[in-house]
Scaffold this active site. Sequence first.
Site, PDB file in Angstrom:
ATOM      1  N   HIS A   1     -47.648  30.547  -5.784  1.00  0.00           N
ATOM      2  CA  HIS A   1     -47.795  31.917  -5.017  1.00  0.00           C
ATOM      3  C   HIS A   1     -48.948  31.969  -4.057  1.00  0.00           C
ATOM      4  O   HIS A   1     -48.937  32.593  -2.916  1.00  0.00           O
ATOM      5  CB  HIS A   1     -48.133  32.734  -6.110  1.00  0.00           C
ATOM      6  CG  HIS A   1     -46.922  33.111  -7.042  1.00  0.00           C
ATOM      7  ND1 HIS A   1     -46.313  34.251  -7.337  1.00  0.00           N
ATOM      8  CD2 HIS A   1     -46.115  32.313  -7.718  1.00  0.00           C
ATOM      9  CE1 HIS A   1     -45.193  34.292  -7.997  1.00  0.00           C
ATOM     10  NE2 HIS A   1     -45.207  32.919  -8.281  1.00  0.00           N
TER      11      HIS A   1
ATOM     12  N   ASP B   1     -49.649  40.185  -4.660  1.00  0.00           N
ATOM     13  CA  ASP B   1     -48.583  39.398  -5.691  1.00  0.00           C
ATOM     14  C   ASP B   1     -48.274  40.478  -6.849  1.00  0.00           C
ATOM     15  O   ASP B   1     -48.893  41.350  -7.297  1.00  0.00           O
ATOM     16  CB  ASP B   1     -48.996  38.108  -6.085  1.00  0.00           C
ATOM     17  CG  ASP B   1     -47.993  37.242  -6.908  1.00  0.00           C
ATOM     18  OD1 ASP B   1     -47.786  36.213  -6.058  1.00  0.00           O
ATOM     19  OD2 ASP B   1     -47.327  37.437  -7.720  1.00  0.00           O
TER      20      ASP B   1
END
Length: 471
Positions: free
Chosen positions: A20, A116
């Site tokens: 990520h 995120d």
Amino acid sequence: MDHQHPPLNLHFIPYLAPGHLIPLCSIATLFAARGHHVTVISTPCYAQILRKSSPSLHLHVVEFPAREAGFPDGVELMSAANSLEDARKFHYATTLLRVPISRFLEQHPPDCIVADFFYPWVHDVANNLRIPSFAFNGFSLFTVAAMESVRSNPALDSDSGPFVIPDFPHHIILCSRPPKMATAFMDRLLETEMKSDGLIVNSFAELDGVEYIQHYEKGTGHKAWHLGPGCLAAKIGEERGKKSVVSEKELVSWLNSKQPKSVVYVCFGSMCRFPDKQLYEMACGLEEAAHDFVWVVPEKKGKEDESEEEKEKWLPKGFEERNAKKGLIIRGWAPQLLILGHTAVAAFLTHCGWNSTLEAITAGVPMLTWPVVGDQFYNERLVTEVRGVGLEVGATEWRLIGYGESEKLVTSDCIQKAVRRLMDGGDEAQEIRRRAREFADKAKQSLRDGGSSHNNLTALIAHLTRLRDTR
Ligand SMILES: *[C@@H]1O[C@H](CO)[C@@H](O)[C@H](O)[C@H]1NC(C)=O
Ligand SMILES: *[C@@H]1O[C@H](CO)[C@@H](O)[C@H](O)[C@H]1NC(C)=O
């Protein structure tokens, strides 16, 4: 840079897992390259790495509450977790970041926040501050669209086994249902993602396809901005504890000694651990396929202090001796971009994590797909059926998490057959190679002047500037 408008001030908040963090930071550098002021909110260990690899990014460091969650000091990355319990603890620790990060955002409100989706609270903080926020989940938009279709069709819940993705541009059959526990968690995240002002996608429009972009935007009313592939935009350094036992130099000279397009590269990312008996099948399959290979296995496998007996549990007797010329086993971390970029490499046996998938696409290396968890099963469909740049190996067990026991083994025979289908030539394999090259070109094109990702970024910057200037 437009001189009438001062640069934007953007805050990026990446999740603390390599798959990520790395792509989101790569995307952050794209904004910085256009002259905007980008701050990444990160923990000490990653801040140090970013400071070296990405000097265009500003950093705000928050301490990672490792100890509060029961980890030793110094743990900051999801890949330190080796069990479901650890993963839960890790995620709990990241929820504690809400306090210091919110405080920072309140004290230094930016023009825009990109966070995120594992931090669902960010969008509430942004709303309170009346700042636009964008979500990033590290998935392809194809996958998000598929998840959204499944999510909005609760009838699918009732039984298990193969199913067709409902209301979808292509007729796509998935081999099994995602585990309920995983979807429940994911669905909540996807839902809060909708509170954001848009989705940032680490991919390029040609790969997801305009049909899926339109499908997503029509179905959800949410906008998606394709700004990737991140791995082409910037190289972000990374550190994986111990170095791999094979140096880059040794690796390159080994690959140099091989014929062009002759090597199968096998790697299942940073989060997947197979049980020994599955690794054993994999070894047999690779050996039976009789092509050269580079195989990355987790660090703990075959350590010197392991007894012979211990070693044999996952490697057939005499495997390394028999394959001393044909195969290279790398224990631990491998420089994946370097391997995929080498002319000797002809195929990538992959778990279809989006990060790895995109790296293979940009390198033009066809894939042998073996999904394990989460989005990987959707990515497999995009790679094989929709874009035709890979072949499936035949994994059907949708696991809850990348480690722990699995029930169904992928047999050596499946592995061997898939490798041969792609490596032994023939029309099908040639066509797959041709398309893989084509998408590699499109990937590079997308970030150039006038390319789709370049244009999406220009449009997004204009949109954000407008939002700021009319606030
Ligand atoms: C993700 O991407 C980066 C660079 O794009 C790469 O170095 C890394 O190995 C990839 N994989 C994971 C799981 O982080
Ligand atoms: C991004 O680029 C694609 C392809 O050019 C285009 O269809 C799409 O509308 C763009 N998205 C945005 C939000 O501008």
